[in-house]
Scaffold this motif. Sequence first.
Motif, short mmCIF file in Angstrom:
data_model
loop_
_atom_site.label_atom_id
_atom_site.label_comp_id
_atom_site.label_asym_id
_atom_site.label_seq_id
_atom_site.Cartn_x
_atom_site.Cartn_y
_atom_site.Cartn_z
N ALA A 92 0.67 -1.46 0.03
CA ALA A 92 0.01 -0.40 0.04
C ALA A 92 1.27 1.47 0.28
CB ALA A 92 -0.76 0.09 1.04
N MET A 93 0.20 2.68 -0.53
CA MET A 93 0.73 4.04 0.33
C MET A 93 1.12 3.88 1.12
SD MET A 93 3.01 5.80 -1.39
CE MET A 93 2.02 5.84 -2.91
N TYR A 94 1.68 4.32 2.12
CA TYR A 94 1.45 4.49 3.59
C TYR A 94 2.20 6.18 4.12
CZ TYR A 94 1.60 -0.29 4.90
OH TYR A 94 1.34 -2.20 5.32
N TYR A 95 1.16 6.63 4.72
CA TYR A 95 0.95 7.79 4.92
C TYR A 95 1.19 8.03 6.61
CZ TYR A 95 -1.10 8.02 0.54
OH TYR A 95 -1.53 7.97 -0.80
N CYS A 96 2.05 8.94 7.00
CA CYS A 96 1.87 9.03 8.44
C CYS A 96 0.89 10.56 7.89
CB CYS A 96 3.85 10.14 8.47
SG CYS A 96 3.43 10.85 9.91
N ALA A 97 0.43 10.93 9.03
CA ALA A 97 -0.33 11.65 9.75
C ALA A 97 -0.56 12.28 10.74
CB ALA A 97 -1.92 11.12 9.50
N ALA A 98 -0.62 13.69 11.04
CA ALA A 98 -0.93 14.48 13.20
C ALA A 98 -2.16 15.54 12.74
CB ALA A 98 0.11 15.18 12.60
N GLY A 99 -2.67 15.31 14.29
CA GLY A 99 -4.18 16.40 14.26
C GLY A 99 -4.34 16.49 16.33
N ARG A 100 -4.53 17.59 16.31
CA ARG A 100 -5.27 17.70 17.65
C ARG A 100 -5.84 16.95 18.22
NH1 ARG A 100 -0.80 21.06 19.58
NH2 ARG A 100 -0.63 22.51 17.95
N TRP A 101 -6.31 15.47 17.88
CA TRP A 101 -7.09 14.89 18.30
C TRP A 101 -7.57 13.42 17.34
CZ3 TRP A 101 -9.79 14.40 22.47
CH2 TRP A 101 -10.65 12.98 22.88
N GLY A 102 -7.03 12.02 17.82
CA GLY A 102 -6.45 11.00 16.76
C GLY A 102 -7.53 9.73 17.60
N THR A 103 -8.04 8.95 16.36
CA THR A 103 -9.18 8.27 16.09
C THR A 103 -7.93 7.03 14.96
OG1 THR A 103 -10.30 8.79 14.82
CG2 THR A 103 -10.70 8.94 16.78
N CYS A 104 -8.63 6.31 14.65
CA CYS A 104 -8.30 5.42 13.00
C CYS A 104 -9.15 5.38 12.09
CB CYS A 104 -8.85 3.72 13.86
SG CYS A 104 -7.64 3.02 15.47
N PHE A 108 -10.09 13.47 11.71
CA PHE A 108 -9.25 14.20 12.87
C PHE A 108 -7.80 14.85 12.44
CE2 PHE A 108 -13.17 11.93 15.01
CZ PHE A 108 -13.39 12.83 15.38
N TYR A 109 -7.61 13.75 11.65
CA TYR A 109 -5.78 14.74 10.91
C TYR A 109 -5.69 15.81 9.96
CZ TYR A 109 -5.35 10.39 13.92
OH TYR A 109 -4.84 9.01 15.18
N THR A 110 -5.51 16.40 10.72
CA THR A 110 -5.16 17.88 9.42
C THR A 110 -3.86 18.31 9.19
OG1 THR A 110 -4.30 18.97 11.70
CG2 THR A 110 -6.75 18.84 11.09
N SER A 111 -2.97 17.28 9.36
CA SER A 111 -1.50 17.53 8.53
C SER A 111 -1.23 15.38 7.74
CB SER A 111 -0.64 17.34 9.10
OG SER A 111 -0.75 19.21 9.80
N TRP A 112 -1.22 15.80 7.00
CA TRP A 112 -0.43 14.64 5.61
C TRP A 112 0.64 14.41 5.55
CZ3 TRP A 112 -3.80 10.07 6.60
CH2 TRP A 112 -5.39 10.37 6.88
N GLY A 113 1.26 13.74 5.20
CA GLY A 113 2.38 13.13 4.24
C GLY A 113 2.70 13.15 2.98
N PRO A 114 3.12 13.25 2.04
CA PRO A 114 2.52 12.76 0.54
C PRO A 114 2.59 11.72 0.71
CG PRO A 114 5.29 13.40 0.71
CD PRO A 114 4.42 13.28 2.23
N GLY A 115 3.66 10.88 1.25
CA GLY A 115 3.30 9.30 1.01
C GLY A 115 4.47 8.76 0.76
N THR A 116 4.89 6.67 0.95
CA THR A 116 6.13 6.51 0.35
C THR A 116 4.87 4.86 0.53
OG1 THR A 116 7.94 5.51 1.38
CG2 THR A 116 6.40 5.07 3.20
N GLN A 117 5.54 4.51 -0.70
CA GLN A 117 5.07 3.38 -1.48
C GLN A 117 5.79 1.80 -0.61
OE1 GLN A 117 2.17 2.59 -3.88
NE2 GLN A 117 2.85 0.66 -2.98
N VAL A 118 4.74 1.09 -0.69
CA VAL A 118 5.54 -0.79 0.26
C VAL A 118 4.75 -1.31 -0.94
CG1 VAL A 118 5.64 -1.89 1.91
CG2 VAL A 118 5.74 0.73 2.23
N THR A 119 5.85 -2.05 -1.13
CA THR A 119 4.98 -3.41 -1.99
C THR A 119 6.06 -4.55 -1.73
OG1 THR A 119 4.83 -1.72 -4.29
CG2 THR A 119 4.91 -3.98 -4.63
#
Length: 122
Positions: A92-104, A108-119
């Motif tokens: 999948a493409m894996y994304y890092c995310a950050a927010g002031r509140w969090g769930t699964c 609730f996440y307001t900042s996202w990275g562009p992703g990194t591919q894992v195959t």
Amino acid sequence: QVQLVESGGGSVQAGGSLRLSCEASGNTNGNYYMAWFRQAPGKEREGVVTILPGGGITYCAGSVQGRFTISKDNAKKTMFLQMNSLKPEDSAMYYCAAGRWGTCNTEFYTSWGPGTQVTVSS
């Protein structure tokens, strides 16, 4: 605003390991919930694991528990995802995310990275 950039993705054979990194910059003041998400082609983006400001961890995807480990280095503003015993279904493409509140989930996440591919090949 927080900027996030992932790294460490790549192609591995089933059973192999990868270590993903997420570096934060910009307005990183205060406490953030952080998480790893992933999205495979044709599938919804799903939460993998979250880490709370106090260090609490929630595994969102049961299939990764026991194989994936989340950690962070606050001084370096970096979060990690150690992935062991990788399976083709982890691809999948894996994304890092950050927010002031969090769930699964993503809302609730307001900042996202562009992703990194894992195959992962079988």
